[in-house]
Design an enzyme around this catalytic site. Sequence first.
Site, short mmCIF file in Angstrom:
data_model
loop_
_atom_site.label_atom_id
_atom_site.label_comp_id
_atom_site.label_asym_id
_atom_site.label_seq_id
_atom_site.Cartn_x
_atom_site.Cartn_y
_atom_site.Cartn_z
N SER A 293 0.84 -1.20 0.00
CA SER A 293 0.00 0.00 0.00
C SER A 293 0.87 1.25 0.00
O SER A 293 1.98 1.23 0.55
CB SER A 293 -0.90 0.02 1.24
OG SER A 293 -1.57 1.26 1.36
N TYR B 196 -1.34 -1.43 10.38
CA TYR B 196 -1.50 -1.72 8.95
C TYR B 196 -0.27 -1.25 8.17
O TYR B 196 0.26 -1.97 7.32
CB TYR B 196 -2.76 -1.05 8.44
CG TYR B 196 -3.05 -1.26 6.97
CD1 TYR B 196 -3.59 -2.46 6.51
CD2 TYR B 196 -2.80 -0.25 6.04
CE1 TYR B 196 -3.86 -2.65 5.17
CE2 TYR B 196 -3.08 -0.43 4.70
CZ TYR B 196 -3.62 -1.63 4.26
OH TYR B 196 -3.90 -1.81 2.92
#
Length: 243
Positions: free
Chosen positions: A136, A149
């Site tokens: 990401s 995350y």
Amino acid sequence: MRLGGRVAIVTGAGQGIGRAIAEKLSSDGAAVVVADLNAATARATAAAVGGLAYPVDVSDEEQVAGLASAVRETYGRIDILVNDAAIVPFVPWDDLDFAEWRRIMSVNLDGVFLTCRAVYPDMKAAGYGRIVNITSNVILAGTPNLAHYVAAKGGVFGFTRALATELGRCGITVNAVAPGLTASEGVLAGPHADAFDFVVSLQAIPRRGEPADIAPVVAFLASEEAGWVTGAMIVADGGHTRH
């Protein structure tokens, strides 16, 4: 078709980016195994792409071994692995405890290790393989309320580079794709849906990212054409984190 005769496993392919990837790989000729925790969405995607649905928790070593075994028995080979399965949390640092930290790590990082480990013997024996890990752009942006995350996805990128070094001698490439904020079902149903206007204002391309924007990048890395690309991360975020 450039993936004709290839067999691909796509984790997290029940919806969103994972489903778009499954559809693209299928349209490029691959037989696609749709691996997802949600059996219903896995079956729906598999029906759409003419592939095999396999419900699996990627954080469970035994279940992941069962996935690889089922693909081996059904198709006789595993050429491509795309690791898209992930949990996207939204937890401020003040509220983040170790149980939540481990929950995210077990799926988003441990799951990548387990699936890579499970398909490695097949790829090594064939002298060919394509592994594409979805990370990401948050690892570049340091997005708030996502510390665990961000850490997990940063780990995925580091692992990608290390594994590329280990497996290059076997004819296996290992790369990563880092999407930006993308209008998937999961994102649109959560708190990140409110961030699109701000994120779009930072992008070079001023529109929302869609799952279909990510899939062609993955398909390239999964192809024979990308044989000289390994240990790389392609950022697909409309220029949000350009530098």
